[in-house]
Write a protein that holds these residues in place. Structure first.
Motif, short mmCIF file in Angstrom:
data_model
loop_
_atom_site.label_atom_id
_atom_site.label_comp_id
_atom_site.label_asym_id
_atom_site.label_seq_id
_atom_site.Cartn_x
_atom_site.Cartn_y
_atom_site.Cartn_z
N ASP A 171 64.42 -10.74 22.53
CA ASP A 171 63.16 -10.40 21.84
C ASP A 171 63.46 -9.65 20.42
O ASP A 171 62.42 -9.31 19.90
CB ASP A 171 62.31 -9.28 22.81
CG ASP A 171 61.79 -9.89 24.00
OD1 ASP A 171 61.58 -11.07 23.78
OD2 ASP A 171 61.49 -9.08 25.03
N TRP A 172 64.69 -9.63 20.04
CA TRP A 172 65.12 -8.38 18.85
C TRP A 172 64.72 -9.70 17.44
O TRP A 172 65.18 -10.61 17.54
CB TRP A 172 66.64 -8.14 18.99
CG TRP A 172 66.81 -7.29 17.77
CD1 TRP A 172 67.39 -7.63 16.58
CD2 TRP A 172 66.31 -5.92 17.36
NE1 TRP A 172 67.69 -6.75 15.56
CE2 TRP A 172 66.66 -5.56 16.05
CE3 TRP A 172 65.15 -5.10 18.10
CZ2 TRP A 172 66.54 -4.30 15.59
CZ3 TRP A 172 65.18 -3.84 17.39
CH2 TRP A 172 65.79 -3.58 16.14
N GLN A 173 64.02 -9.01 16.70
CA GLN A 173 63.91 -9.63 15.59
C GLN A 173 64.76 -9.00 14.22
O GLN A 173 64.23 -8.03 13.76
CB GLN A 173 62.02 -9.75 14.93
CG GLN A 173 61.29 -10.40 15.86
CD GLN A 173 59.95 -10.30 15.47
OE1 GLN A 173 59.53 -9.22 15.42
NE2 GLN A 173 59.23 -11.27 15.26
N LYS A 174 65.58 -9.59 13.79
CA LYS A 174 66.76 -8.98 13.04
C LYS A 174 65.89 -8.93 11.54
O LYS A 174 66.35 -7.68 11.16
CB LYS A 174 67.71 -9.98 12.82
CG LYS A 174 68.91 -9.50 12.07
CD LYS A 174 70.05 -10.50 11.94
CE LYS A 174 71.42 -9.88 10.90
NZ LYS A 174 72.53 -10.76 11.05
N ASP A 175 65.20 -9.77 11.31
CA ASP A 175 64.55 -9.50 9.77
C ASP A 175 63.77 -8.32 9.88
O ASP A 175 63.60 -7.62 8.71
CB ASP A 175 63.87 -10.90 9.32
CG ASP A 175 62.90 -11.16 10.29
OD1 ASP A 175 63.02 -10.96 11.60
OD2 ASP A 175 62.12 -12.15 9.83
N LYS A 176 62.99 -8.14 10.79
CA LYS A 176 62.03 -7.01 10.83
C LYS A 176 62.54 -5.74 11.74
O LYS A 176 61.80 -4.68 11.53
CB LYS A 176 60.64 -7.74 11.72
CG LYS A 176 59.96 -8.74 10.87
CD LYS A 176 58.77 -9.04 11.75
CE LYS A 176 58.24 -10.30 10.97
NZ LYS A 176 56.78 -10.71 11.70
#
Length: 423
Positions: free
Chosen positions: A44-49
């Motif tokens: 679920d982790w969004q690296k860019d955000k």
């Protein structure tokens, strides 16, 4: 330039979950990492955000926590930037730690000086059955702080308030010595380098004992030559000069100046007693022709043999003195310790002004102050053959201090004549 980002990696204990770390960065410093106790699914982790995918109420709640955590540090960093504080990433990373234990490790030099000043002012001592605070000595730290503030503004165009102990380097100390010498040269003195350097060393030493970060006492090693006390030039003048002052035509003096002259003469007659000790003298300290008192500035006991001239001055001012004091320094309104200190300082200034006036009238080219009486008394007694331990008992100084700080040649013409006859 600074930044705060949230970095993600797989949790080593369970690779399906994340381990989040906040990274603090500022130009010119190493990055500092702080683990966040917030976790979630790695998928679920969004690296860019730098947040979790908001596909559930749980993830939305976690994103809100992450945002609040980041914002509270940003507010502090922006506040410091606006104030011009010279902060470090590690200082910011631990700002909210329990009890601010790590923040205290980065306390500025200015804050430590103020802390020492406060601690010194709160110290008390008992002298002659009277309690004294230590505010007079505490002011010396304020003096040093003001000197350092003028120095950093003049040399580096920076306020001293932001300096940390990592900034007290060899270069800083060297520049401070040069600056102090230059300022002293303008006033015809050495700039108090020995005194200022010793005080700064004590402050850095205090910080080291408190285990503050980046304290470097070794920075002073190169400048130990400046921390060695220079030979003291005695303030003493010959007995003949004192007698000239004693015999001055008093018609040139105002009524109040008679008292200020007599205070100086009493000091000379009574073992070179310091001004503050004279101001606080009381009648119960006298036993016949002797006077026993405890020096206010030190813990030394003085036993003075009162000469006829000293006793005459005591009797002269007996009707004018308030309560049980020997001299009319304090008045009914001078009841608080602060007011009494103020009165002592005023009296000291007036004695100095009166002596300047008398010296100008008599053509005496020596700088004579109240403190001159001590050195002059010591020199006269030793020159007359009295043992240094006898003199030490009357003055409240150790024999070593007497020779190191007070004794000197007062009659160069007489010695020159004798040497010419000898050689």
């Amino acid at each position: 330039m600074f930044s705060i980002i949230t970095k993600c990696q797989r949790n080593s204990n369970d690779i399906e979950f994340v381990k989040l770390t906040m990274v603090f960065y500022k130009t010119g410093h190493n990055r500092v990492y702080k683990v966040l106790y917030i976790t979630g699914a790695y998928s679920d982790w969004q690296k860019d955000k730098q947040c979790f995918t908001p596909n559930s109420a749980d993830n939305i709640s976690k994103n809100s926590l992450l945002q609040k955590e980041k914002l509270k540090y940003l507010r502090i960093a922006e506040k410091w930037e606006y104030a011009g504080k010279n902060w470090t990433p590690i200082e910011l990373a631990h700002y909210f730690d329990k009890k601010n234990e790590v923040l205290d490790k980065y306390t500025s030099v200015s804050e430590i000086i103020k802390q020492i000043e406060k601690e010194t002012a709160e110290q008390t001592r008992i002298r002659n059955g009277r309690e004294f605070d230590n505010r007079r000595n505490a002011r010396t730290f304020q003096y040093l702080h003001n000197c350092l503030e003028r120095f950093t503004l003049s040399k580096y165009r920076k306020t001293f308030l932001n300096y940390l102990f990592r900034d007290i380097t060899e270069k800083f100390i060297e520049d401070f010595i040069i600056y102090s010498k230059r300022e002293g040269a303008k006033n015809g003195n050495r700039g108090g380098v020995f005194y200022k350097l010793h005080m700064l060393y004590k402050i850095v030493e205090y910080a080291q004992k408190k285990k503050l970060y980046n304290v470097n006492l070794g920075a002073f090693d190169k400048f130990k030559i400046y921390m060695k006390e220079s030979p003291v030039v005695t303030k003493a003048v010959s007995h003949e000069i004192i007698m000239k002052i004693e015999q001055v035509d008093r018609s040139i003096l105002k009524k109040c100046e008679h008292l200020y002259l007599d205070l100086f003469l009493f000091s000379y007659y009574a073992g070179g007693m310091s001004g503050i000790d004279i101001c606080y003298l009381e009648r119960h300290m006298i036993n016949g022709d002797s006077l026993k008192y405890e020096r206010i500035k030190t813990d030394k006991i003085c036993r003075v043999i009162l000469t006829e001239k000293a006793l005459a001055l005591i009797e002269k001012y007996k009707p004018l003195a308030y309560m049980n004091y020997l001299f009319p320094i304090f008045k009914l309104k001078n009841t608080s310790q602060h007011k009494m200190y103020t009165r002592v300082n005023y009296t000291t200034r007036m004695v100095a002004e009166t002596l300047r006036k008398i010296c100008a009238e008599l053509g005496i080219n020596h700088h004579i102050a109240w403190s001159t009486a001590r050195s002059s008394f010591i020199c006269k007694m030793l020159d007359e053959g009295y043992h240094v331990y006898q003199v030490a008992e009357m003055t409240g100084n150790s024999p070593m201090a007497i020779y190191k700080h007070y004794y000197g040649i007062t009659d160069k013409e007489k010695i020159s004549l004798m040497m010419n006859n000898m050689f």
